[in-house]
Enzyme design. Structure first.
Site, PDB file in Angstrom:
ATOM      1  N   ASN A   1     -19.992 -24.595 -55.608  1.00 31.15           N
ATOM      2  CA  ASN A   1     -21.000 -23.474 -54.867  1.00 31.15           C
ATOM      3  C   ASN A   1     -20.239 -22.032 -54.669  1.00 31.15           C
ATOM      4  O   ASN A   1     -20.574 -21.103 -54.804  1.00 31.15           O
ATOM      5  CB  ASN A   1     -21.767 -23.880 -53.700  1.00 31.15           C
TER       6      ASN A   1
ATOM      7  N   HIS B   1     -27.551 -27.630 -48.447  1.00 35.06           N
ATOM      8  CA  HIS B   1     -27.640 -29.253 -48.554  1.00 35.06           C
ATOM      9  C   HIS B   1     -28.591 -29.585 -49.725  1.00 35.06           C
ATOM     10  O   HIS B   1     -29.588 -29.139 -49.883  1.00 35.06           O
ATOM     11  CB  HIS B   1     -28.376 -29.453 -47.333  1.00 35.06           C
TER      12      HIS B   1
ATOM     13  N   LEU C   1     -19.857 -28.372 -36.999  1.00 35.92           N
ATOM     14  CA  LEU C   1     -19.351 -27.170 -36.147  1.00 35.92           C
ATOM     15  C   LEU C   1     -20.011 -27.341 -34.676  1.00 35.92           C
ATOM     16  O   LEU C   1     -21.379 -27.709 -34.562  1.00 35.92           O
ATOM     17  CB  LEU C   1     -19.843 -26.128 -36.623  1.00 35.92           C
TER      18      LEU C   1
HETATM   19  C1  GRF Z   1     -22.985 -29.630 -52.442  1.00 36.12           C
HETATM   20  O1  GRF Z   1     -23.668 -30.673 -53.227  1.00 36.12           O
HETATM   21  C2  GRF Z   1     -23.515 -28.913 -51.429  1.00 36.12           C
HETATM   22  O2  GRF Z   1     -24.783 -28.983 -51.248  1.00 36.12           O
HETATM   23  C3  GRF Z   1     -22.993 -30.046 -50.212  1.00 36.12           C
HETATM   24  O3  GRF Z   1     -21.781 -30.417 -50.722  1.00 36.12           O
HETATM   25  C4  GRF Z   1     -21.392 -30.354 -52.164  1.00 36.12           C
HETATM   26  C5  GRF Z   1     -20.306 -29.348 -52.195  1.00 36.12           C
HETATM   27  O4  GRF Z   1     -20.143 -29.083 -53.712  1.00 36.12           O
HETATM   28  N1  GRF Z   1     -23.226 -29.566 -49.018  1.00 36.12           N
HETATM   29  P1  GRF Z   1     -19.086 -27.900 -54.136  1.00 36.12           P
HETATM   30  O5  GRF Z   1     -17.786 -28.362 -53.456  1.00 36.12           O
HETATM   31  O6  GRF Z   1     -19.715 -26.852 -53.765  1.00 36.12           O
HETATM   32  O7  GRF Z   1     -19.033 -28.135 -55.676  1.00 36.12           O
END
Ligand code: GRF
Length: 215
Positions: A16, A111, A95
């Site tokens: 992400n 999420h 947090l």
């Molecule tokens: C994602 O599925 C996000 O929604 C969740 O943790 C995962 C993180 O994946 N909170 P990345 O590290 O961004 O690949």
């Protein structure tokens, strides 16, 4: 116009984060990533930040006697970076109330479910197990409770009957990469307000369609 200064908090591979790096790398994007902070040393997301030339820090929660100490260090690093918005991107620490209050409506999270369903961990296992026909992902403002807070944007995907948790995770992740960048853009454009714990977005269109699964 000055770009919105964004910090991204991670604990892992950072896909992400990568989507945000790419989106904000476009010349006309209204936000810029000023800092990437991981609470775990050596994770893949730190390399992604370094490769993009973004300042990156490790603030290891194990180095602090308590949560307050950890969060004070986090707060200080965010202030030094001039962060105006904090994006949690696979950041695996809850947090505390004080920190969330200090950054009220300036922390967002992604999420991998359609909140408020399936908060917490191991989402895709539980989604597949439950037999729901749709899943998806949610970007929301952070409140002290886990995976709670005003919803900014969601994307939904159909869950095929033979889907494995891994298949589903990949389908949802592709949508995460779209919606997180969109949410950051809309905030940076100043189009988002939170009124009575509901998010209002200037100029946002609601798609006029319904999905059926199965068709
Ligand atoms: C994602 O599925 C996000 O929604 C969740 O943790 C995962 C993180 O994946 N909170 P990345 O590290 O961004 O690949």
């Amino acid at each position: 116009m000055a770009k919105l200064k964004v910090a991204v908090l991670i604990s892992g591979r950072g896909s992400n984060l990568q989507s945000l790096i790419e989106a904000t790398g476009e010349v006309d994007h209204p936000a810029t990533i000023v800092s990437v902070i991981s609470n775990i040393p050596g994770v893949g997301g730190l390399n992604r930040a370094a490769n993009a030339g973004i300042a990156n820090h490790v603030i290891n929660h194990n180095d602090f006697a308590d949560r307050e100490g950890f969060e004070a260090a986090l707060h200080q690093t965010l202030l030094e970076a001039g962060a105006e918005l904090v994006c949690l991107a696979g950041f695996m620490r809850l947090l505390g109330d004080e920190f969330v209050k200090l950054w009220h409506n300036r922390i967002i999270n992604i999420h991998p479910s359609l909140l408020p369903s399936f908060r917490g961990l191991n989402v895709h296992d539980r989604v597949v197990e439950s037999g729901v026909r749709f899943s998806g992902c949610t970007v929301h403002f952070v409140r002290p409770a886990m995976d709670d807070g005003p919803i900014i944007i969601q994307a939904c995907v159909a869950v095929p009957p033979d889907s494995s948790p891994n298949d589903l995770a990949a389908r949802v992740l592709a949508q995460e990469h779209r919606v997180y960048a969109l949410a950051v853009r809309m905030i940076a454009e100043g189009r988002i307000r939170v009124v009575n714990e509901r998010v209002h977005i200037d100029g946002a269109e609601t798609p006029d369609m319904a999905l059926l699964n199965p068709r």
